[in-house]
Each structure stands twice: as structure tokens, then as C-alpha cells.
Scaffold this motif. Structure first.
Motif, PDB file in Angstrom:
ATOM      1  N   SER A  46      55.018  26.243  66.201  1.00 28.28           N
ATOM      2  CA  SER A  46      55.313  27.565  65.645  1.00 28.28           C
ATOM      3  C   SER A  46      56.262  28.353  66.550  1.00 28.28           C
ATOM      4  CB  SER A  46      54.028  28.365  65.426  1.00 28.28           C
ATOM      5  OG  SER A  46      53.518  28.829  66.652  1.00 28.28           O
ATOM      6  N   LYS A  47      57.030  29.220  65.912  1.00 22.81           N
ATOM      7  CA  LYS A  47      57.980  30.059  66.634  1.00 22.81           C
ATOM      8  C   LYS A  47      57.262  30.925  67.665  1.00 22.81           C
ATOM      9  CE  LYS A  47      61.410  33.637  65.760  1.00 22.81           C
ATOM     10  NZ  LYS A  47      62.051  34.461  64.739  1.00 22.81           N
ATOM     11  N   SER A  48      56.102  31.471  67.306  1.00 26.59           N
ATOM     12  CA  SER A  48      55.370  32.327  68.241  1.00 26.59           C
ATOM     13  C   SER A  48      54.874  31.541  69.453  1.00 26.59           C
ATOM     14  CB  SER A  48      54.211  33.044  67.548  1.00 26.59           C
ATOM     15  OG  SER A  48      53.273  32.122  67.051  1.00 26.59           O
ATOM     16  N   THR A  49      54.446  30.306  69.222  1.00 26.17           N
ATOM     17  CA  THR A  49      54.005  29.463  70.341  1.00 26.17           C
ATOM     18  C   THR A  49      55.177  29.139  71.259  1.00 26.17           C
ATOM     19  OG1 THR A  49      52.180  28.517  69.069  1.00 26.17           O
ATOM     20  CG2 THR A  49      52.966  27.240  70.960  1.00 26.17           C
ATOM     21  N   LEU A  50      56.314  28.795  70.677  1.00 25.72           N
ATOM     22  CA  LEU A  50      57.510  28.508  71.487  1.00 25.72           C
ATOM     23  C   LEU A  50      57.903  29.729  72.314  1.00 25.72           C
ATOM     24  CD1 LEU A  50      59.635  26.521  68.899  1.00 25.72           C
ATOM     25  CD2 LEU A  50      58.642  25.617  71.010  1.00 25.72           C
ATOM     26  N   TYR A  51      57.884  30.891  71.681  1.00 22.21           N
ATOM     27  CA  TYR A  51      58.230  32.133  72.382  1.00 22.21           C
ATOM     28  C   TYR A  51      57.297  32.360  73.565  1.00 22.21           C
ATOM     29  CZ  TYR A  51      59.109  37.056  73.309  1.00 22.21           C
ATOM     30  OH  TYR A  51      59.412  38.234  73.938  1.00 22.21           O
ATOM     31  N   GLN A  52      56.009  32.180  73.344  1.00 17.54           N
ATOM     32  CA  GLN A  52      55.030  32.384  74.418  1.00 17.54           C
ATOM     33  C   GLN A  52      55.231  31.388  75.550  1.00 17.54           C
ATOM     34  OE1 GLN A  52      51.266  32.163  72.414  1.00 17.54           O
ATOM     35  NE2 GLN A  52      51.421  34.239  71.603  1.00 17.54           N
ATOM     36  N   ILE A  53      55.525  30.139  75.211  1.00 18.92           N
ATOM     37  CA  ILE A  53      55.749  29.125  76.245  1.00 18.92           C
ATOM     38  C   ILE A  53      56.998  29.464  77.042  1.00 18.92           C
ATOM     39  CG2 ILE A  53      56.330  26.697  76.664  1.00 18.92           C
ATOM     40  CD1 ILE A  53      54.609  26.061  74.133  1.00 18.92           C
ATOM     41  N   GLU A  54      58.088  29.801  76.338  1.00 18.22           N
ATOM     42  CA  GLU A  54      59.348  30.121  77.012  1.00 18.22           C
ATOM     43  C   GLU A  54      59.222  31.322  77.931  1.00 18.22           C
ATOM     44  OE1 GLU A  54      62.740  28.388  73.969  1.00 18.22           O
ATOM     45  OE2 GLU A  54      62.537  30.546  74.179  1.00 18.22           O
ATOM     46  N   ASN A  55      58.357  32.254  77.587  1.00 17.17           N
ATOM     47  CA  ASN A  55      58.190  33.462  78.389  1.00 17.17           C
ATOM     48  C   ASN A  55      57.004  33.374  79.347  1.00 17.17           C
ATOM     49  OD1 ASN A  55      60.297  35.483  77.473  1.00 17.17           O
ATOM     50  ND2 ASN A  55      59.535  34.629  75.562  1.00 17.17           N
ATOM     51  N   ASN A  56      56.498  32.167  79.508  1.00 17.86           N
ATOM     52  CA  ASN A  56      55.409  31.891  80.435  1.00 17.86           C
ATOM     53  C   ASN A  56      54.154  32.706  80.132  1.00 17.86           C
ATOM     54  OD1 ASN A  56      54.524  30.225  82.481  1.00 17.86           O
ATOM     55  ND2 ASN A  56      55.025  31.670  84.103  1.00 17.86           N
ATOM     56  N   ASP A  57      53.964  33.023  78.849  1.00 21.10           N
ATOM     57  CA  ASP A  57      52.765  33.739  78.416  1.00 21.10           C
ATOM     58  C   ASP A  57      51.673  32.778  77.977  1.00 21.10           C
ATOM     59  OD1 ASP A  57      53.947  36.213  78.853  1.00 21.10           O
ATOM     60  OD2 ASP A  57      54.713  36.346  76.808  1.00 21.10           O
ATOM     61  N   SER A  58      52.015  31.498  77.876  1.00 20.32           N
ATOM     62  CA  SER A  58      51.065  30.500  77.405  1.00 20.32           C
ATOM     63  C   SER A  58      51.346  29.174  78.094  1.00 20.32           C
ATOM     64  CB  SER A  58      51.221  30.337  75.884  1.00 20.32           C
ATOM     65  OG  SER A  58      50.417  29.286  75.416  1.00 20.32           O
ATOM     66  N   LYS A  59      50.293  28.478  78.425  1.00 26.61           N
ATOM     67  CA  LYS A  59      50.431  27.131  78.977  1.00 26.61           C
ATOM     68  C   LYS A  59      50.186  26.145  77.844  1.00 26.61           C
ATOM     69  CE  LYS A  59      51.198  28.290  83.197  1.00 26.61           C
ATOM     70  NZ  LYS A  59      52.541  28.172  83.701  1.00 26.61           N
ATOM     71  N   PRO A  60      51.170  25.321  77.539  1.00 26.65           N
ATOM     72  CA  PRO A  60      51.050  24.430  76.374  1.00 26.65           C
ATOM     73  C   PRO A  60      50.226  23.190  76.657  1.00 26.65           C
ATOM     74  CG  PRO A  60      53.134  24.069  77.453  1.00 26.65           C
ATOM     75  CD  PRO A  60      52.472  25.220  78.171  1.00 26.65           C
ATOM     76  N   TYR A  61      49.739  22.611  75.571  1.00 23.69           N
ATOM     77  CA  TYR A  61      49.102  21.311  75.668  1.00 23.69           C
ATOM     78  C   TYR A  61      50.194  20.257  75.820  1.00 23.69           C
ATOM     79  CZ  TYR A  61      44.742  23.392  74.115  1.00 23.69           C
ATOM     80  OH  TYR A  61      43.611  24.155  74.025  1.00 23.69           O
TER      81      TYR A  61
END
Length: 84
Positions: A46-61
Motif C-alpha cells: 500500500s501507498k501508506s505503508t511505503l510512505y511510512q517505510i520511506e520516512n522511517n515511521d515503520s519497520k517493514p516485514y
């Protein structure tokens, strides 16, 4: 945190988040002139997940990183910029 998810065979396998690395997804995406929308469509992330990953707001699986690397046509190693 480890979550489980069923694979294609219905077996449960742990999903592990990736910690301690700086991901260069945005840098690579922009160098290939791929929009966030387009990367979302071709990766299935999802676009929101990509955005969060790119902005270091989320650590991806790991499987999310795998999908992104395939969509960008780069090795997973190319997405990782050492230990942060």
C-alpha cells in the motif's frame, strides 16, 4: 515482534520485522523516476505503508522488502544502507 502468517501450503511461518538498517527505497525509487503510486501498484504494498517505510515511521516485514525489491528490480542488498 514476530507474527505468523500462512504460506501457500497453509503452513504457519513467522514473519519477522527488519530492524537496524536504513532502507534506501525512496532514493532508488526516485532515481528510477517511479512515483509512490506506481511502486504501490507494481509491488502490491500500500501507498501508506511505503510512505511510512520511506520516512522511517515503520519497520517493514522482510516479505514487504522482498516485494519492493522485486518491483524496483534491485537486490535486497541494494535497498539496505548498513546498520543505523
Amino acid at each position: 515482534m514476530v507474527q505468523s502468517r500462512r504460506n501457500e501450503k497453509g503452513d504457519r511461518r513467522p514473519r519477522k520485522k527488519v530492524y537496524g538498517y536504513v532502507l534506501k527505497i525512496k532514493e532508488i525509487r526516485e532515481s528510477k523516476n517511479i512515483s509512490l503510486n506506481k511502486l504501490s501498484k507494481i509491488s502490491g504494498v500500500s501507498k501508506s505503508t511505503l510512505y511510512q517505510i520511506e520516512n522511517n515511521d515503520s519497520k517493514p516485514y522482510f516479505d514487504t522488502i522482498y516485494k519492493i525489491s522485486r518491483a524496483l528490480k534491485v537486490k535486497i542488498d541494494d535497498l539496505v544502507d548498513g546498520i543505523s
